[in-house]
Design a protein around this motif. Structure first.
Motif, PDB file in Angstrom:
ATOM      1  N   ILE A  33     -23.193   4.791  -8.597  1.00  0.00           N
ATOM      2  CA  ILE A  33     -24.488   4.158  -8.363  1.00  0.00           C
ATOM      3  C   ILE A  33     -25.435   5.250  -7.900  1.00  0.00           C
ATOM      4  O   ILE A  33     -25.148   5.973  -6.949  1.00  0.00           O
ATOM      5  CB  ILE A  33     -24.404   3.049  -7.292  1.00  0.00           C
ATOM      6  CG1 ILE A  33     -23.467   1.934  -7.745  1.00  0.00           C
ATOM      7  CG2 ILE A  33     -25.784   2.495  -6.990  1.00  0.00           C
ATOM      8  CD1 ILE A  33     -23.228   0.865  -6.707  1.00  0.00           C
ATOM      9  N   SER A  34     -26.557   5.386  -8.588  1.00  0.00           N
ATOM     10  CA  SER A  34     -27.571   6.345  -8.153  1.00  0.00           C
ATOM     11  C   SER A  34     -28.881   5.597  -7.948  1.00  0.00           C
ATOM     12  O   SER A  34     -29.110   4.551  -8.543  1.00  0.00           O
ATOM     13  CB  SER A  34     -27.737   7.477  -9.168  1.00  0.00           C
ATOM     14  OG  SER A  34     -28.134   6.976 -10.414  1.00  0.00           O
ATOM     15  N   VAL A  35     -29.720   6.142  -7.102  1.00  0.00           N
ATOM     16  CA  VAL A  35     -30.977   5.476  -6.767  1.00  0.00           C
ATOM     17  C   VAL A  35     -32.127   6.453  -6.965  1.00  0.00           C
ATOM     18  O   VAL A  35     -32.000   7.654  -6.736  1.00  0.00           O
ATOM     19  CB  VAL A  35     -30.947   4.935  -5.314  1.00  0.00           C
ATOM     20  CG1 VAL A  35     -30.811   6.053  -4.314  1.00  0.00           C
ATOM     21  CG2 VAL A  35     -32.158   4.084  -5.014  1.00  0.00           C
ATOM     22  N   ALA A  82     -29.350   2.896 -10.894  1.00  0.00           N
ATOM     23  CA  ALA A  82     -28.621   3.085 -12.145  1.00  0.00           C
ATOM     24  C   ALA A  82     -27.138   2.983 -11.812  1.00  0.00           C
ATOM     25  O   ALA A  82     -26.613   3.753 -11.013  1.00  0.00           O
ATOM     26  CB  ALA A  82     -28.931   4.436 -12.759  1.00  0.00           C
ATOM     27  N   ILE A  83     -26.486   2.007 -12.414  1.00  0.00           N
ATOM     28  CA  ILE A  83     -25.076   1.765 -12.167  1.00  0.00           C
ATOM     29  C   ILE A  83     -24.311   2.122 -13.427  1.00  0.00           C
ATOM     30  O   ILE A  83     -24.541   1.543 -14.480  1.00  0.00           O
ATOM     31  CB  ILE A  83     -24.820   0.294 -11.778  1.00  0.00           C
ATOM     32  CG1 ILE A  83     -25.566  -0.061 -10.498  1.00  0.00           C
ATOM     33  CG2 ILE A  83     -23.344   0.040 -11.589  1.00  0.00           C
ATOM     34  CD1 ILE A  83     -26.893  -0.684 -10.710  1.00  0.00           C
ATOM     35  N   ALA A 102     -26.220   0.249 -16.290  1.00  0.00           N
ATOM     36  CA  ALA A 102     -27.050  -0.896 -15.942  1.00  0.00           C
ATOM     37  C   ALA A 102     -28.189  -0.396 -15.058  1.00  0.00           C
ATOM     38  O   ALA A 102     -27.971   0.367 -14.124  1.00  0.00           O
ATOM     39  CB  ALA A 102     -26.230  -1.945 -15.205  1.00  0.00           C
ATOM     40  N   ILE A 103     -29.400  -0.830 -15.381  1.00  0.00           N
ATOM     41  CA  ILE A 103     -30.581  -0.455 -14.600  1.00  0.00           C
ATOM     42  C   ILE A 103     -31.091  -1.692 -13.878  1.00  0.00           C
ATOM     43  O   ILE A 103     -31.367  -2.719 -14.509  1.00  0.00           O
ATOM     44  CB  ILE A 103     -31.697   0.123 -15.508  1.00  0.00           C
ATOM     45  CG1 ILE A 103     -31.206   1.364 -16.256  1.00  0.00           C
ATOM     46  CG2 ILE A 103     -32.950   0.417 -14.703  1.00  0.00           C
ATOM     47  CD1 ILE A 103     -30.940   2.565 -15.389  1.00  0.00           C
ATOM     48  N   LYS A 158     -30.943  -4.423 -17.010  1.00  0.00           N
ATOM     49  CA  LYS A 158     -30.903  -3.948 -18.394  1.00  0.00           C
ATOM     50  C   LYS A 158     -29.651  -3.108 -18.551  1.00  0.00           C
ATOM     51  O   LYS A 158     -29.337  -2.292 -17.687  1.00  0.00           O
ATOM     52  CB  LYS A 158     -32.122  -3.078 -18.711  1.00  0.00           C
ATOM     53  CG  LYS A 158     -33.436  -3.783 -18.723  1.00  0.00           C
ATOM     54  CD  LYS A 158     -34.520  -2.776 -19.084  1.00  0.00           C
ATOM     55  CE  LYS A 158     -35.898  -3.311 -18.858  1.00  0.00           C
ATOM     56  NZ  LYS A 158     -36.926  -2.288 -19.102  1.00  0.00           N
ATOM     57  N   THR A 159     -28.947  -3.303 -19.651  1.00  0.00           N
ATOM     58  CA  THR A 159     -27.749  -2.493 -19.889  1.00  0.00           C
ATOM     59  C   THR A 159     -27.944  -1.629 -21.131  1.00  0.00           C
ATOM     60  O   THR A 159     -28.617  -2.026 -22.082  1.00  0.00           O
ATOM     61  CB  THR A 159     -26.492  -3.372 -20.064  1.00  0.00           C
ATOM     62  OG1 THR A 159     -26.711  -4.272 -21.125  1.00  0.00           O
ATOM     63  CG2 THR A 159     -26.174  -4.113 -18.790  1.00  0.00           C
TER      64      THR A 159
END
Length: 177
Positions: free
Chosen positions: A73-75, A84-85, A97-98, A107-108
């Protein structure tokens, strides 16, 4: 008799000058342990919101998408918070996934449609010639999936580059911070 009393006084004064180094080290170690515990508590409490968000995002993404295992997971806090996963579906496909902020929309994207980590690293090394790459995270920029890369340039300055997720072409480059 007088000499005997003087000898006792001299011995007593010498005893008072002895410093108990074991007591000093024991107190210093106790203070060190207390300061270490306070520092650990501070970081634990300060990172609680981040852990809570990560847990919420994992549950949300697993419920709303076909991602079964979350890997990263980033932010990004550019204009609004964007998460952003990156994860894997039950069939083994990698997806991204956003999620924008605390919204209920996700959104994927298929991770295979973009540059691989190795391709991105090679592109950064050949194009920008960094001394060190600090981070490379997936994000969204103007409704497009991008790579956000920060690196240390040849002149020891901090640099940022936003690259297209699929092609690696730059959207914006910030040099010399």
């Amino acid at each position: 008799m007088m000499q005997f009393k003087d000898d006792i006084r001299i011995r007593q004064r010498r005893k008072q000058k002895n410093v108990h180094w074991s007591r000093f080290w024991f107190i210093a170690a106790g203070i060190g342990i207390i300061l270490s515990a306070l520092t650990i508590c501070y970081f634990y409490v300060s990172l609680t919101p981040m852990r809570r968000d990560e847990s919420r995002l994992q549950r949300f993404v697993k419920a709303k998408t076909d991602i079964a295992t979350v890997q990263q997971i980033s932010v990004d806090h550019r204009q609004k918070t964007t998460y952003a996963i990156t994860g894997t579906t039950a069939s083994g496909k990698q997806k991204v996934a956003i999620v924008r902020g605390k919204s209920n929309q996700v959104k994927t994207y298929d991770r295979r449609n973009g540059l691989s980590d190795k391709q991105l690293r090679q592109l950064i090394l050949t194009t920008y010639k960094p001394k060190k790459i600090y981070s490379a995270n997936i994000s969204e920029y103007k409704q497009a999936l991008v790579w956000e890369v920060s690196y240390k340039g040849q002149n020891n300055t901090l640099n940022y580059v936003t690259l297209d997720f699929k092609t690696g072409s730059p959207y914006r480059v910030i040099k010399g911070l």
